[in-house]
Design an enzyme around this catalytic site. Structure first.
Site, short mmCIF file in Angstrom:
data_model
loop_
_atom_site.label_atom_id
_atom_site.label_comp_id
_atom_site.label_asym_id
_atom_site.label_seq_id
_atom_site.Cartn_x
_atom_site.Cartn_y
_atom_site.Cartn_z
N LYS A 65 8.66 8.20 -7.56
CA LYS A 65 8.54 6.73 -7.64
C LYS A 65 9.32 6.18 -8.83
O LYS A 65 9.90 5.10 -8.75
CB LYS A 65 7.08 6.30 -7.75
CG LYS A 65 6.16 6.85 -6.67
CD LYS A 65 6.63 6.56 -5.26
CE LYS A 65 6.19 7.66 -4.31
NZ LYS A 65 7.20 8.11 -3.36
N GLU A 94 1.09 -0.04 -13.21
CA GLU A 94 1.47 -1.27 -12.52
C GLU A 94 0.31 -2.24 -12.54
O GLU A 94 -0.85 -1.82 -12.57
CB GLU A 94 1.80 -0.97 -11.04
CG GLU A 94 3.23 -0.63 -10.78
CD GLU A 94 3.52 -0.34 -9.31
OE1 GLU A 94 2.64 -0.56 -8.46
OE2 GLU A 94 4.64 0.11 -9.04
N HIS A 113 -5.97 5.26 3.24
CA HIS A 113 -4.52 5.50 3.27
C HIS A 113 -4.04 6.10 4.58
O HIS A 113 -2.89 6.51 4.69
CB HIS A 113 -4.06 6.35 2.08
CG HIS A 113 -4.45 5.73 0.78
ND1 HIS A 113 -3.96 4.51 0.37
CD2 HIS A 113 -5.31 6.11 -0.19
CE1 HIS A 113 -4.49 4.19 -0.80
NE2 HIS A 113 -5.32 5.14 -1.15
N ARG A 149 12.09 9.08 6.37
CA ARG A 149 11.91 9.80 7.64
C ARG A 149 11.72 8.78 8.76
O ARG A 149 11.57 7.59 8.51
CB ARG A 149 10.65 10.65 7.55
CG ARG A 149 9.42 9.77 7.30
CD ARG A 149 8.10 10.51 7.39
NE ARG A 149 6.97 9.59 7.32
CZ ARG A 149 6.42 9.14 6.21
NH1 ARG A 149 6.90 9.51 5.03
NH2 ARG A 149 5.40 8.30 6.25
C1 MV4 Z 1 -0.64 -0.64 -4.94
C2 MV4 Z 1 -1.78 -1.41 -4.60
C3 MV4 Z 1 -2.09 -2.47 -5.41
N1 MV4 Z 1 -1.34 -2.76 -6.50
N2 MV4 Z 1 0.08 -0.97 -6.03
C4 MV4 Z 1 -1.30 2.74 -1.65
C5 MV4 Z 1 -0.28 3.57 -0.96
C6 MV4 Z 1 0.94 3.55 -1.82
N3 MV4 Z 1 2.09 3.43 -0.99
C7 MV4 Z 1 0.75 2.40 -2.73
N4 MV4 Z 1 -0.55 1.88 -2.50
C8 MV4 Z 1 -0.99 0.78 -3.15
N5 MV4 Z 1 -0.27 0.40 -4.22
C9 MV4 Z 1 -0.28 -2.00 -6.77
N6 MV4 Z 1 0.45 -2.29 -7.87
C10 MV4 Z 1 -2.52 -1.05 -3.49
C11 MV4 Z 1 -2.13 0.05 -2.76
C12 MV4 Z 1 -2.96 0.33 -1.62
C13 MV4 Z 1 -2.49 0.25 -0.33
C14 MV4 Z 1 -1.17 -0.07 -0.04
C15 MV4 Z 1 -0.71 -0.13 1.24
C16 MV4 Z 1 -1.59 0.11 2.29
C17 MV4 Z 1 -2.87 0.44 2.05
C18 MV4 Z 1 -3.35 0.51 0.74
C19 MV4 Z 1 -4.68 0.84 0.51
C20 MV4 Z 1 -5.13 0.92 -0.75
C21 MV4 Z 1 -4.29 0.68 -1.84
#
Ligand code: MV4
Length: 480
Positions: free
Chosen positions: A115, A199, A234, A291
């Site tokens: 990341k 973040e 997730h 992918r």
């Molecule tokens: C976040 C977030 C809130 N704030 N970043 C979860 C998967 C990963 N790709 C990043 N994720 C998240 N990052 C910040 N700064 C909340 C999530 C997140 C989430 C994101 C997408 C789909 C489902 C989720 C479920 C919980 C938390």
């Protein structure tokens, strides 16, 4: 390209073979001892057993897979999703073995797998990102200063994480030190890379991702968005395209941002750029998945494309046959992941013998399926049986077809997420488009599912009685 080895199993292996066959390319399946009688083995032109059931001994065994491809005279390997699909060494090894890897350059996989490296790569491209650190944080005093600057709540993320692994929410400074210590040690043990960063925590985001496709000649297009907010721990449950919240302007803006992300890592082939979107429709780049994704069919349905065909063409060195201006959204598509999991029992895997299994069909219904009656659902792999995908001219129509298709699906022997999918599709918050990534946590309980089922059964019973009474009238028979 005359022969492709598919380094995967289940529905995605069959999905890839279907397009290969359409293009006149022959297919090689690989399978583990647990998958001897799997449909993907029967569907292929040739099939080779590559090892024991545990994935490390078969579907993750890069050496054996590459050797098999060479011995059978394959020209290319398609990794599907999961398993080796985002393994930069595997991509490299494949190419070093004089085989084409149907996917991006190994370097793109490597950059997006970190990341922090991804943030660094896109830095020069003016991509909106959540406020946070650009570098790994090791010092607790630094962390405290930065967190205060950003404002709590904050999120600690592992650089090597992704898909939600290795994330920790910190609500106040007093919790920062313990949470950071835990995050670092978790990152070290889970990923072998202890780098973490901070973040701002976006509390109620939606997950909107953009499909991109790039060729080896500098052309990059996007194929609009997929809304993937309906997920549980997730794991995505329902995906759709288009998203109900995007305006054409926002869509174009996010599409352009996604294309820039692809450019930033010299991307080739099919990729997905993930964004978070807050309540005010601000969007932030999160990560790029290098992918073909599970949920690619909803994009295919609304754009009339075959993404696997585009992947293969790009891998053969062809120019993309489509320009951005050629693409438009037509209709609406939904995808429900049908898992062998019990929604009434914590979504525990419900593996075992598939006594009865019949998939729905009809107008607006596509099922990407990997199973058949008389098979065991193995415990060794992801328990997804199939993807139920529906298409309509409007979202309402796609939803209606989805509910009917769920009712038409017959599975005996294992529990599935089909009733849960129906619950979501009939839920007011989902139907109205008023939802975020907390939908399942906020609205789902086993009791709510049972209550909805009871309600539906009562309605069905009332309708049946009404019909019966009317039939009696027509027949001029005495009433009940
Ligand atoms: C976040 C977030 C809130 N704030 N970043 C979860 C998967 C990963 N790709 C990043 N994720 C998240 N990052 C910040 N700064 C909340 C999530 C997140 C989430 C994101 C997408 C789909 C489902 C989720 C479920 C919980 C938390």
């Amino acid at each position: 390209m005359k022969k492709i080895l598919i380094a995967n199993r289940g529905e995605i292996a069959i999905r890839i073979m279907r397009t290969a066959r359409k293009m006149g390319i022959s297919t090689v399946a690989v399978y583990s001892e647990a998958d001897r009688n799997s449909p993907h083995v029967k569907y292929a032109d040739e099939a080779v057993c590559i090892g024991e059931a545990p994935a490390e001994k078969s579907y993750l065994n890069a050496d054996v897979i590459i050797r098999t491809a060479q011995e059978l005279g394959a020209d290319a390997i398609h990794p599907g999703y999961g398993f080796l699909s985002e393994n930069a060494e595997f991509a490299e090894q494949t190419e070093a073995g004089n085989l084409t890897f149907i996917g991006p350059l190994s370097e793109s996989i490597r950059v997006m797998g970190s990341k922090l490296a991804a943030k660094e790569a896109v830095k020069a491209y003016d991509i909106p990102m959540v406020p946070g650190t650009e570098k790994a944080i090791t010092d607790i005093a630094d962390a405290k200063r930065i967190a205060k600057d950003i404002g709590y709540p904050i999120l600690i993320k592992a650089s090597a994480g992704g898909g939600g692994k290795g994330m920790r929410i910190v609500k106040a400074e007093k919790d920062l030190e313990t949470q950071m210590t835990r995050a670092v040690s978790e990152a070290r043990s889970a990923f072998g890379d202890e780098a973490v960063f901070i973040e701002k925590y976006v509390a109620s985001p939606r997950h909107v991702e953009i499909q991109v496709m790039a060729d080896n000649h500098g052309n990059i297009i996007h194929l609009f968005e997929r809304e993937c907010s309906i997920q549980r721990r997730h794991q995505k449950v329902i995906e759709e395209a288009p998203s109900v919240i995007l305006t054409p302007e926002l869509r174009a803006e996010m599409g352009e941002a996604a294309v820039k992300v692809a450019k930033a890592c010299d991307y080739r082939g099919a990729g997905t750029v993930e964004f978070l979107m807050d309540e005010n429709l601000n969007f932030y780049f999160l990560e790029m998945n290098t992918r073909l994704q599970v949920e690619h069919p909803v994009t295919e349905l609304i754009t009339g494309t075959d993404l696997v065909e585009l992947q293969i063409r790009v891998a053969r060195g062809e120019k993309l046959p489509l320009k951005q201006e050629d693409l438009e959204i037509r209709g609406h598509a939904l995808e429900l992941r049908v898992y062998a999991e019990d929604p009434l029992n914590e979504f525990l895997p419900s593996v075992g013998y598939l006594e009865d299994y019949s998939i729905p069909s009809g107008r607006g219904i596509r099922v990407d399926n990997g199973f058949e009656a008389g098979m065991d659902v193995p415990i060794y792999y992801d328990p997804m049986l199939a993807k139920l995908i529906t298409y309509g001219s409007t979202r309402e129509e796609a939803l209606q077809i989805m509910v009917e298709a769920i009712d038409q699906y017959t599975v005996k022997g294992v529990e599935t997420t089909l009733p849960f999918g129906k619950f979501v599709c009939l839920h007011e918050a989902f139907r109205s488009g008023n939802f975020d990534t907390h939908f399942v946590a906020n609205h789902y309980t086993p009791d709510a599912l049972l209550a909805a089922q009871k309600d539906a059964a009562r309605t069905a019973a009332l309708l049946a009685v009404k019909q019966y009474t009317e039939d009696l009238k027509k027949l001029r028979l005495p009433k009940l």
